[in-house]
Design a protein around this motif. Structure first.
Motif, short mmCIF file in Angstrom:
data_model
loop_
_atom_site.label_atom_id
_atom_site.label_comp_id
_atom_site.label_asym_id
_atom_site.label_seq_id
_atom_site.Cartn_x
_atom_site.Cartn_y
_atom_site.Cartn_z
N SER A 1 0.85 -1.19 0.00
CA SER A 1 0.00 0.00 0.00
C SER A 1 0.88 1.23 0.00
CB SER A 1 -0.91 0.02 1.24
OG SER A 1 -0.12 0.14 2.42
N THR B 1 0.44 3.46 2.24
CA THR B 1 0.70 3.58 3.67
C THR B 1 2.00 2.87 4.03
OG1 THR B 1 -1.66 3.71 4.18
CG2 THR B 1 -0.20 3.05 5.96
N ASP B 2 2.19 1.66 3.50
CA ASP B 2 3.44 0.94 3.74
C ASP B 2 4.64 1.71 3.20
OD1 ASP B 2 2.54 -1.20 5.15
OD2 ASP B 2 2.61 -2.64 3.52
N GLU C 1 5.45 4.40 5.58
CA GLU C 1 6.06 3.88 6.80
C GLU C 1 7.51 3.45 6.54
OE1 GLU C 1 3.53 0.98 8.65
OE2 GLU C 1 1.83 2.37 8.76
N SER D 1 -2.85 8.59 6.61
CA SER D 1 -1.59 7.85 6.49
C SER D 1 -0.39 8.77 6.32
CB SER D 1 -1.65 6.89 5.30
OG SER D 1 -2.57 5.85 5.54
N ASN E 1 0.27 9.68 9.89
CA ASN E 1 0.35 8.53 10.79
C ASN E 1 1.68 7.80 10.67
OD1 ASN E 1 -1.13 7.04 12.80
ND2 ASN E 1 -1.33 5.38 11.33
N ALA E 2 2.21 7.70 9.46
CA ALA E 2 3.46 6.98 9.23
C ALA E 2 4.60 7.55 10.07
CB ALA E 2 3.83 7.04 7.75
N ASP F 1 4.30 12.71 -1.18
CA ASP F 1 3.14 11.83 -1.11
C ASP F 1 2.43 11.97 -2.45
OD1 ASP F 1 0.70 10.58 -0.76
OD2 ASP F 1 0.53 11.16 1.35
N SER G 1 0.32 5.24 -4.68
CA SER G 1 -0.75 4.30 -4.33
C SER G 1 -1.32 3.65 -5.59
CB SER G 1 -1.89 5.03 -3.61
OG SER G 1 -3.00 4.16 -3.42
#
Length: 379
Positions: free
Chosen positions: A55, A57-58, A61, A84, A87-88, A153, A177
């Motif tokens: 993802s 998100t991954d 992170e 995300s 959050n990461a 992003d 994404s």
């Protein structure tokens, strides 16, 4: 006729490539189709090293681990973005410092960045909302001046350009994404682009669960072991095979989406009463509709089309009228600085006034935009 907000497009080759992946006998990550997808991006866009992930998100992170984010570090992130993005870095202990949107577009206001930089600032995360580019030249110059890292992003920004350079090639790292709502998709998927070559070797270790397995497979070490932080970030070969079928049709998909985007734009520019199921009578509170400057400087990818209303109640009324017409439309992000999480963990950010982010949160409405969208607009 019911029109969903999104419908994932299939090129027709996805199942045959998935079957081929099965026949090859390698279903876990980093096989034939993973390599083909990564090579595609590296060659077409001249990205640094690409790592497919499960993802976006991954991917974010992974970027946070690569930056060695520690408790007390600060990362500047737009308030108007998906959770995300922030959050990461919060997961690694960072304090998230939110920047407001531009007055005329949801991207971060670059004029506000410098005043947010402190000795604790480690990175700026530039979100290309809707595939429309942030002012990467200015962001990069500011980052160089203060010794900061830049992460793009680019979740919504595949095949978008700024100053003739593809988005994803500007930052030290970039995250994409391939969620089913994106232009190119494989249900769930993402990619980390590492343009800073000093980070590539460690990125490979993090990608392989914190082990030096890749070095082992290359014959560089006799056995592999745990050497760093990491996680199970790789997607399966089935996802990668599906994604490669999409990549082969990228130009076709982009051309179709641009035509749909232009149909919306022309329709709202004229607000015609010609045969259409979009309820014109309920647009009196419409302030602006989406725009893209299709030029060498800003080449966006027709990822989404939005309307901006005078207030939240007028947006709600139009959503209801669209629903009665069988059309699903959705609003987008809620300001992260006003979230319950920020109130608990970043109270100083919760107290700040970011009027443009709040305005977009309350008044922006996204219309359906997908490859097989019927001719809603009478064209």
């Amino acid at each position: 006729m019911k029109i969903p907000f999104n419908k994932p497009f299939q090129t027709g080759l996805e199942l045959s490539y998935i079957e081929d992946a099965i026949q090859r006998g390698h279903l876990s990550g980093n096989g034939y189709y993973t390599q083909k997808c990564q090579q595609y991006f590296q060659e077409k866009y001249q990205f640094g090293r690409c790592f497919l992930t499960s993802s976006c998100t991954d991917a974010l992170e992974m970027a946070a681990i690569l930056l060695d984010i520690q408790e007390g570090d600060e990362v500047i992130v737009p308030s108007f973005t998906f959770v995300s993005t922030a959050n990461a870095f919060a997961l690694r202990g960072a304090k998230i410092v939110f920047v407001d949107s531009q007055e005329d577009y949801p991207n971060m206001d670059v004029d506000l960045l410098e005043e947010l930089i402190t000795p604790k600032t480690k990175a700026i995360v530039a979100v290309h909302y809707g595939g429309y580019p942030c002012e990467m030249e200015r962001i990069s110059a500011l980052a160089n001046q203060y010794g900061l890292m830049v992460i793009e992003d680019a979740a919504q920004a595949i095949d978008s350009y700024y100053l003739e350079r593809p988005l994803g090639s500007w930052g030290h790292m970039a995250c994409f994404s391939f969620h089913e709502t994106k232009n190119i998709q494989c249900g769930e998927g993402g990619m980390l682009v590492v343009n800073d070559l000093k980070l590539v070797n460690r990125a490979e270790i993090i990608w392989e669960k914190g082990t030096n397995r890749s070095s082992f497979l290359k014959g560089e070490v006799g056995k592999y072991t745990w050497v760093d932080l990491g996680s199970s970030f790789l997607p399966s070969e089935l996802n990668a095979a599906y994604l490669f079928a999409q990549l082969e049709s990228l130009e076709k998909i982009q051309t179709r989406r641009e035509a749909i985007w232009l149909s919306y734009f022309n329709f709202f520019q004229s607000q015609s009463t010609r045969d259409s199921i979009l309820p014109i009578a309920y647009l009196e509170n419409l302030l602006v509709f989406d725009f893209q400057v299709m030029s060498l400087n800003n080449q966006a990818n027709s990822h989404l089309f939005y309307l901006l209303f005078e207030n939240e109640s007028s947006r709600k009324a139009y959503i209801q009228k669209l629903d009665e017409s069988g059309i699903m439309a959705v609003f987008h992000y809620q300001s992260l600085h006003k979230s319950d999480f920020s109130k608990r963990y970043f109270p100083d950010q919760y107290q700040r006034k970011l009027p443009n982010a709040d305005r977009f949160s309350g008044t922006l409405l996204r219309l359906p935009l997908f490859y097989e969208l019927p001719e809603l607009l009478g064209n």
